[in-house]
Design a protein around this motif. Structure first.
Motif, mmCIF file in Angstrom:
data_model
loop_
_atom_site.group_PDB
_atom_site.id
_atom_site.type_symbol
_atom_site.label_atom_id
_atom_site.label_comp_id
_atom_site.label_asym_id
_atom_site.label_seq_id
_atom_site.Cartn_x
_atom_site.Cartn_y
_atom_site.Cartn_z
ATOM 1 N N LYS A 210 -57.359 15.840 -4.030
ATOM 2 C CA LYS A 210 -56.857 14.480 -4.026
ATOM 3 C C LYS A 210 -55.546 14.392 -4.802
ATOM 4 O O LYS A 210 -55.350 15.065 -5.798
ATOM 5 C CB LYS A 210 -57.881 13.531 -4.650
ATOM 6 N N THR A 211 -54.687 13.501 -4.317
ATOM 7 C CA THR A 211 -53.404 13.294 -4.974
ATOM 8 C C THR A 211 -53.142 11.806 -5.111
ATOM 9 O O THR A 211 -53.362 11.037 -4.174
ATOM 10 C CB THR A 211 -52.257 13.930 -4.174
ATOM 11 N N LYS A 212 -52.651 11.410 -6.274
ATOM 12 C CA LYS A 212 -52.274 10.020 -6.505
ATOM 13 C C LYS A 212 -50.845 10.008 -7.031
ATOM 14 O O LYS A 212 -50.507 10.718 -7.980
ATOM 15 C CB LYS A 212 -53.221 9.357 -7.498
ATOM 16 N N VAL A 213 -49.999 9.199 -6.383
ATOM 17 C CA VAL A 213 -48.606 9.070 -6.794
ATOM 18 C C VAL A 213 -48.405 7.676 -7.371
ATOM 19 O O VAL A 213 -48.578 6.675 -6.666
ATOM 20 C CB VAL A 213 -47.636 9.305 -5.618
ATOM 21 N N LEU A 214 -48.058 7.604 -8.643
ATOM 22 C CA LEU A 214 -47.816 6.348 -9.343
ATOM 23 C C LEU A 214 -46.323 6.242 -9.610
ATOM 24 O O LEU A 214 -45.753 7.072 -10.311
ATOM 25 C CB LEU A 214 -48.593 6.303 -10.658
ATOM 26 N N SER A 215 -45.666 5.244 -9.052
ATOM 27 C CA SER A 215 -44.214 5.170 -9.177
ATOM 28 C C SER A 215 -43.795 3.903 -9.909
ATOM 29 O O SER A 215 -44.356 2.828 -9.704
ATOM 30 C CB SER A 215 -43.549 5.212 -7.800
ATOM 31 N N LEU A 216 -42.805 4.058 -10.782
ATOM 32 C CA LEU A 216 -42.218 2.944 -11.519
ATOM 33 C C LEU A 216 -40.852 2.662 -10.920
ATOM 34 O O LEU A 216 -39.913 3.426 -11.098
ATOM 35 C CB LEU A 216 -42.083 3.297 -13.010
ATOM 36 N N ASN A 217 -40.751 1.569 -10.186
ATOM 37 C CA ASN A 217 -39.532 1.230 -9.459
ATOM 38 C C ASN A 217 -39.176 -0.217 -9.787
ATOM 39 O O ASN A 217 -39.215 -1.097 -8.947
ATOM 40 C CB ASN A 217 -39.757 1.424 -7.954
ATOM 41 N N VAL B 84 -40.531 8.081 -11.687
ATOM 42 C CA VAL B 84 -39.911 7.027 -12.490
ATOM 43 C C VAL B 84 -38.413 6.956 -12.201
ATOM 44 O O VAL B 84 -37.735 7.988 -12.134
ATOM 45 C CB VAL B 84 -40.140 7.276 -13.994
ATOM 46 N N ASP B 85 -37.907 5.734 -12.045
ATOM 47 C CA ASP B 85 -36.482 5.512 -11.853
ATOM 48 C C ASP B 85 -35.706 6.115 -13.023
ATOM 49 O O ASP B 85 -36.145 6.058 -14.174
ATOM 50 C CB ASP B 85 -36.217 4.005 -11.765
ATOM 51 N N THR B 86 -34.530 6.691 -12.747
ATOM 52 C CA THR B 86 -33.755 7.378 -13.787
ATOM 53 C C THR B 86 -33.359 6.461 -14.943
ATOM 54 O O THR B 86 -33.129 6.927 -16.052
ATOM 55 C CB THR B 86 -32.478 8.004 -13.196
ATOM 56 N N LYS B 87 -33.316 5.170 -14.685
ATOM 57 C CA LYS B 87 -32.936 4.229 -15.741
ATOM 58 C C LYS B 87 -33.938 4.253 -16.893
ATOM 59 O O LYS B 87 -33.600 3.981 -18.045
ATOM 60 C CB LYS B 87 -32.827 2.818 -15.151
ATOM 61 N N TYR B 88 -35.222 4.582 -16.567
ATOM 62 C CA TYR B 88 -36.277 4.568 -17.580
ATOM 63 C C TYR B 88 -36.909 5.950 -17.777
ATOM 64 O O TYR B 88 -37.868 6.091 -18.518
ATOM 65 C CB TYR B 88 -37.374 3.572 -17.171
ATOM 66 N N TYR B 89 -36.351 6.951 -17.105
ATOM 67 C CA TYR B 89 -37.015 8.258 -17.030
ATOM 68 C C TYR B 89 -37.135 8.935 -18.394
ATOM 69 O O TYR B 89 -38.215 9.434 -18.775
ATOM 70 C CB TYR B 89 -36.241 9.162 -16.065
ATOM 71 N N LEU B 90 -36.078 8.986 -19.167
ATOM 72 C CA LEU B 90 -36.113 9.698 -20.445
ATOM 73 C C LEU B 90 -37.056 9.029 -21.437
ATOM 74 O O LEU B 90 -37.781 9.707 -22.180
ATOM 75 C CB LEU B 90 -34.705 9.792 -21.033
ATOM 76 N N LYS B 91 -37.081 7.710 -21.451
ATOM 77 C CA LYS B 91 -37.999 7.006 -22.347
ATOM 78 C C LYS B 91 -39.447 7.265 -21.932
ATOM 79 O O LYS B 91 -40.331 7.427 -22.773
ATOM 80 C CB LYS B 91 -37.693 5.507 -22.339
ATOM 81 N N PHE B 92 -39.682 7.282 -20.626
ATOM 82 C CA PHE B 92 -41.033 7.519 -20.138
ATOM 83 C C PHE B 92 -41.487 8.930 -20.508
ATOM 84 O O PHE B 92 -42.619 9.138 -20.963
ATOM 85 C CB PHE B 92 -41.071 7.324 -18.622
ATOM 86 N N LEU C 64 -44.390 14.872 -13.416
ATOM 87 C CA LEU C 64 -43.409 13.818 -13.682
ATOM 88 C C LEU C 64 -42.136 14.139 -12.903
ATOM 89 O O LEU C 64 -41.572 15.228 -13.037
ATOM 90 C CB LEU C 64 -43.094 13.727 -15.177
ATOM 91 N N LEU C 65 -41.704 13.180 -12.072
ATOM 92 C CA LEU C 65 -40.512 13.378 -11.238
ATOM 93 C C LEU C 65 -39.576 12.184 -11.359
ATOM 94 O O LEU C 65 -40.033 11.044 -11.519
ATOM 95 C CB LEU C 65 -40.907 13.533 -9.760
ATOM 96 N N PRO C 66 -38.264 12.405 -11.238
ATOM 97 C CA PRO C 66 -37.320 11.281 -11.222
ATOM 98 C C PRO C 66 -37.175 10.719 -9.806
ATOM 99 O O PRO C 66 -37.186 11.469 -8.828
ATOM 100 C CB PRO C 66 -36.009 11.930 -11.686
ATOM 101 N N GLU D 247 -47.184 1.668 -6.111
ATOM 102 C CA GLU D 247 -45.886 1.353 -6.688
ATOM 103 C C GLU D 247 -46.033 0.228 -7.715
ATOM 104 O O GLU D 247 -46.725 -0.763 -7.464
ATOM 105 C CB GLU D 247 -44.914 0.934 -5.585
ATOM 106 N N PHE D 248 -45.377 0.395 -8.869
ATOM 107 C CA PHE D 248 -45.468 -0.588 -9.948
ATOM 108 C C PHE D 248 -44.072 -1.076 -10.330
ATOM 109 O O PHE D 248 -43.105 -0.328 -10.286
ATOM 110 C CB PHE D 248 -46.131 0.020 -11.191
ATOM 111 N N GLU D 249 -44.003 -2.345 -10.731
ATOM 112 C CA GLU D 249 -42.774 -2.904 -11.279
ATOM 113 C C GLU D 249 -42.924 -3.166 -12.775
ATOM 114 O O GLU D 249 -41.945 -3.491 -13.442
ATOM 115 C CB GLU D 249 -42.405 -4.204 -10.561
ATOM 116 N N ASP D 250 -44.155 -3.047 -13.281
ATOM 117 C CA ASP D 250 -44.439 -3.311 -14.681
ATOM 118 C C ASP D 250 -44.900 -2.019 -15.357
ATOM 119 O O ASP D 250 -45.807 -1.333 -14.875
ATOM 120 C CB ASP D 250 -45.527 -4.375 -14.810
ATOM 121 N N ILE D 251 -44.290 -1.699 -16.491
ATOM 122 C CA ILE D 251 -44.575 -0.430 -17.175
ATOM 123 C C ILE D 251 -46.022 -0.356 -17.644
ATOM 124 O O ILE D 251 -46.695 0.663 -17.474
ATOM 125 C CB ILE D 251 -43.611 -0.257 -18.366
ATOM 126 N N ARG D 252 -46.518 -1.433 -18.237
ATOM 127 C CA ARG D 252 -47.874 -1.401 -18.776
ATOM 128 C C ARG D 252 -48.905 -1.195 -17.664
ATOM 129 O O ARG D 252 -49.878 -0.459 -17.826
ATOM 130 C CB ARG D 252 -48.179 -2.679 -19.560
#
Length: 698
Positions: free
Chosen positions: A2-9, A63-71, A137-139, A38-43
Motif C-alpha cells: 500500500k502507498t499513501k501520498v500526502l501533499s502540502l499544496n 511539499v511545495d518548495t516554499k515550505y519544503y526546508l521548514k517541513f 519526502l519529495l519536493p 491533498e492538504f492546504e493546512d499544515i496541521r
C-alpha cells in the motif's frame, strides 16, 4: 504494498497535476494500492501523517518548495535522529550565492536517510526505512522531480521490491518477444523510462511486451484524451507522444495512432518523442494485409524505434517540432471523430497508482502531530519565508500552460528583430535618441493590456518552463528596451502571447519594470534569441555591444531543439515560398529556387548563419529571406541549410539553434542564472558597455 501520498499544496500550484502524474507513473510498478490526499493546512497534514505512520507501507509526503526546508527540519526534530551534511549536495551548491545557513538547510538530512540528490542540489528528496515501512519526502518541483525520481526513488524501490535472487527457468522467446526484449534492454541500460500514450492501439503494444522480463520497468502507459481538431495525423501523433512526457516522469514519450484513410490507402502513424521534438513514421496498409495485422506490425516497429532512440541511434522518420506548419492536404485526411479538450490532459491525474518509498519511526508516539505542528509553527514564526525559500536566482518558471499561444505567430524575439531590420539607419538613429515614454497600455494583437501583465504573458509564450528568475529579469529588461525603441504607442501585432503567466515571471517583471539599457547615452538595441548555433551571430560592426559572445561551459549544441530538420515536397515548398510572395514566378527547376550564397561557417565549412540567399535568382540577405520569404515559424533559425533531393523530389531544411542568433541567448542566460549570476551580470556579459537606466516614477 500500500502507498499513501500526502501533499502540502497551500498555494494551489498550477503545476501540481503535472507533478502528480509524473509521480504516479514512476511508482506504478511498485504498489498495488495507492491513495493521494491533498492538504492546504499544515496541521491537517501532520495529523494524517501520524495516522499513516501506524501502518506498514509506503508513505510519501510531497511539499511545495516554499515550505519544503521548514517541513524537512520539522521532521528531523520530531524523529530525534542524528543529522549529517550530504557532501554531494554541498559540492553542487558550493558555487551558488547562498549563505552558510541556507547551504546547511539544503544539505542537512537525518543520518539514517537515503538521499535523492537533485540535479542542482536544491530541494533534494529522501527516504527513511524501518522494516516494511518507508517514509519518503519529495519536493513539488517539476524542474527537479524527474531527476529525483529517475536517479533516486525508482532505483531505490527497484532494489527493495524487485527480487533479483529468484532464479526461474525462462521460456524461449518468440521472434516478436525477442525484438521487444532487445528494446527493453536498451531502455534499461540507458536509464531511460518510456511513457506510451494510451490510445486504443496501445493495448496491442502492451500485449507484445507483457511477458518480456523488465517490460513493466521500462514502460508506463498514460491516459488518452481525443482532440484531433484540424490537425494532420503525423503532427497529432507527435503531439500525443509529447503529451505522454508531461504526464509522467519518463524521458521518452511514444504513441501509436488510430488507422486513417487517405486517397492513396489506409495508414497508421507511430511517434517517439524526446523533449519537444518527435520522430514520426507513417506506415501504409498492404493490399492483402488486415487492419489488425497493420496495427500489430506498427506496434512492433514502434518498440524497435523506441529501442533505437534509447540507445542514441539515428533513425529514419519525419522530425517534427512544435513549430511545424500544417498543410491543407494533411487536414483533409483526418478522420472525423468526437472532439475533446486536449488541454485537460495537463489537469488529469494519471490513474496509474504507483509508489515511491517512505519510512516511519516512532510509531507509538501519539503526539507526533502536535510535536510536528508546534515545531513547524515555531520555525515559521521565528524565520521569514525568505530564509528558507530558494534564493532569487534559483526560482524557476514551472506553471507554463502546454499550449498558451497560437504557434503560428512569431516569438517576441523574432518580432523585435524583424521590426528593427525593416528600418533604415536614419530611422534607427532617431528612435535611439528619442525613446518612447513609459506606456499606459501595451496593445498585443488588438488587445489592450496593462504593461506588466502584457510583458509577463509575452515572456511566458516564449520561455516555456525551467527558466530562472534572474534569467527572466534579464529578458524583461532586454524586451522592454526594444519595445521602448519601437515606439508606435506600444502596439504590436502577429506575436505569440500566453493566456496566463506564473508567479515567477510576474515577480521578475515587477522587480525590473521600468529598467532599460542605454549605450553612450542613447537607447540600446539589446535584441536576443532563444538558442544560438554554438557561436552567436556577430553584428558588432553595426552596434558595438552586439558582439559574438561565447560563454564558457555553455553547451548550446547539446540543448534540446538545437537541430530541427524539416522535409517538404516540391508542392509544399512552393506553397511556402509563394505564401508571402504571390507575385513571384519560380523557375521550372526546383534546385534553383533557393540557394545559400554565403554564411559565417559557425557550424562547419558548409553551414553557418546565412548572410545572403539567392531566391529565384534574386540575391537578398539571410534575415530578409527568413522574414519575408519563409517566416520564423517555417525557418526556426538564421543558421540553416537548404538541400534539394532531386531523386526524391523533396527539400530538406536543417536549422541549428532558434532565432536570429544575435545578442543574448535565453538558453545560456538560464544556465548563468542557475550558477548564481544576477540579471545585471548576465546583461553585462552579452551587451558590453551598456548601462541600465530606470524611468522616473516607476
Amino acid at each position: 504494498m500500500k502507498t499513501k501520498v500526502l501533499s502540502l499544496n497551500i498555494d494551489k500550484s498550477m503545476s501540481y497535476s503535472r507533478f502528480k502524474a509524473r509521480l504516479e507513473s514512476s511508482i506504478n510498478p511498485y504498489t498495488d494500492d495507492c491513495q493521494f490526499v491533498e492538504f492546504e493546512d499544515i496541521r491537517e497534514l501532520f495529523i494524517a501523517l501520524q495516522s499513516a505512520l501506524n501502518e506498514d507501507g509506503i508513505i510519501i509526503t510531497a511539499v511545495d518548495t516554499k515550505y519544503y526546508l521548514k517541513f524537512k527540519n520539522a521532521l528531523i526534530q520530531a524523529f530525534g535522529t542524528d543529522v549529517v551534511y550530504n557532501s554531494s549536495i554541498l559540492n553542487k551548491i558550493e558555487a551558488l550565492e547562498l549563505d552558510d545557513k541556507k547551504k546547511k538547510a539544503f544539505s542537512t538530512f537525518p543520518e539514517p536517510a537515503t538521499v535523492f540528490v537533485s540535479e542542482d542540489g536544491l530541494y533534494s528528496g529522501m527516504v527513511m526505512e524501518n522494516g516494511s515501512q518507508y517514509l519518503v519526502l519529495l519536493p513539488i518541483d517539476n524542474d527537479r522531480i524527474d531527476g529525483i525520481l529517475r536517479n533516486g526513488l525508482v532505483p531505490f524501490l527497484n532494489k527493495r521490491f524487485v527480487a533479483d535472487d529468484v532464479i526461474e527457468e525462462k521460456p524461449e522467446l518468440s521472434p516478436v518477444q525477442a525484438k521487444v526484449a532487445i528494446a527493453v534492454n536498451s531502455i534499461l541500460e540507458s536509464n531511460s523510462l518510456v511513457a506510451i500514450n494510451g490510445t486504443r492501439n496501445a493495448e496491442v503494444l502492451k500485449s507484445c511486451g507483457n511477458s518480456v522480463e523488465g517490460f513493466n520497468n521500462a514502460f508506463v502507459f498514460t491516459p488518452y484524451v481525443e482532440d484531433k481538431g484540424n490537425i494532420n495525423p503525423t503532427e497529432y501523433t507527435a503531439q500525443l507522444a509529447r503529451a505522454s512526457l508531461d504526464l509522467s516522469a519518463a524521458n521518452i514519450g511514444a504513441c501509436i495512432s488510430d488507422i486513417y484513410s487517405s486517397a492513396e490507402a489506409k495508414f497508421i502513424c507511430i511517434a517517439v518523442s524526446k523533449d519537444d521534438t518527435a520522430l514520426v513514421r507513417k506506415l501504409y496498409k498492404a493490399e492483402n494485409e488486415s487492419e489488425q495485422e497493420l496495427v500489430e506490425s506498427a506496434a512492433l516497429e514502434l518498440i524497435e524505434l523506441i529501442g533505437e532512440k534509447a540507445a542514441g541511434k539515428r533513425s529514419v522518420g519525419i522530425e517534427i517540432t512544435d513549430d511545424n506548419a500544417i498543410t491543407e492536404e494533411d487536414k483533409k485526411i483526418v478522420n472525423k471523430k468526437p472532439l475533446a479538450i486536449l488541454a485537460i490532459i495537463v489537469g488529469i491525474a494519471v490513474v496509474l497508482c504507483a509508489v515511491i518509498g517512505i519510512l516511519s519511526q516512532n510509531k507509538n508516539s501519539s503526539g507526533i502531530a502536535d510535536m510536528l505542528g508546534s515545531i513547524f509553527n515555531k520555525e515559521a514564526s521565528t524565520d521569514s519565508i525568505s530564509t528558507t525559500s530558494p534564493p532569487p536566482t534559483e526560482t524557476t518558471t514551472e506553471e507554463i500552460p502546454v499550449q498558451p499561444y497560437n504557434p503560428n505567430l512569431m516569438k517576441l524575439s523574432d518580432y523585435l528583430v524583424a521590426q528593427i531590420m525593416s528600418m533604415d539607419e536614419s530611422e534607427i538613429s532617431a528612435k535611439m535618441a528619442q525613446p518612447s515614454s513609459k506606456p499606459e497600455f501595451i496593445t498585443v494583437n488588438g488587445e489592450k493590456i496593462e504593461p506588466k501583465e502584457a510583458l509577463a504573458r509575452l515572456l511566458t509564450a516564449e520561455l516555456g518552463s525551467g527558466y530562472r528568475l534572474e534569467a527572466v529579469k534579464a529578458q524583461t529588461v532586454a524586451a522592454y528596451t526594444c519595445l521602448k525603441f519601437l515606439g508606435n504607442d506600444y502596439v504590436i501585432d502577429g506575436v505569440r502571447i500566453s493566456e496566463t503567466y506564473n508567479s515567477v515571471v510576474m515577480d521578475a517583471v515587477e522587480d525590473v519594470y521600468g529598467e532599460y539599457l542605454t549605450f553612450n547615452g542613447a537607447l540600446a538595441l539589446p535584441v536576443y534569441h532563444n538558442l544560438s548555433a554554438g557561436v552567436p551571430f556577430d553584428m558588432s560592426a553595426k552596434l558595438p555591444y552586439l558582439k559574438s559572445v561565447v560563454i564558457d561551459n555553455a553547451k548550446e549544441d547539446t540543448a534540446r531543439d538545437f537541430i530541427s530538420e524539416k522535409i517538404y515536397s516540391v508542392d509544399e515548398m512552393k506553397a511556402i515560398l509563394l505564401k508571402n510572395n504571390g507575385t513571384a514566378t519560380l523557375s521550372e527547376n526546383p534546385a534553383e529556387w533557393v540557394v545559400v550564397k554565403s554564411h559565417d561557417a559557425s557550424i562547419s565549412e558548409n553551414v553557418g548563419y546565412v548572410t545572403s540567399v539567392s531566391f529565384n535568382g534574386v540575391e537578398m540577405t539571410g534575415i530578409d529571406f527568413r522574414i519575408n520569404i519563409m517566416n520564423p515559424v517555417d525557418l526556426p533559425s538564421l543558421c540553416f541549410s537548404i538541400t534539394y533531393d532531386e531523386a526524391l523530389s523533396r527539400f530538406i531544411i536543417t536549422s541549428y539553434g532558434q532565432g536570429y542568433g544575435v545578442g543574448m541567448s535565453l538558453n545560456t542566460a538560464k544556465l548563468l542564472a542557475s550558477e548564481g549570476n544576477g540579471y545585471k551580470l548576465i546583461l553585462g556579459k552579452y551587451y558590453e558597455g551598456t548601462v541600465i537606466a530606470k524611468e522616473m516614477g516607476v
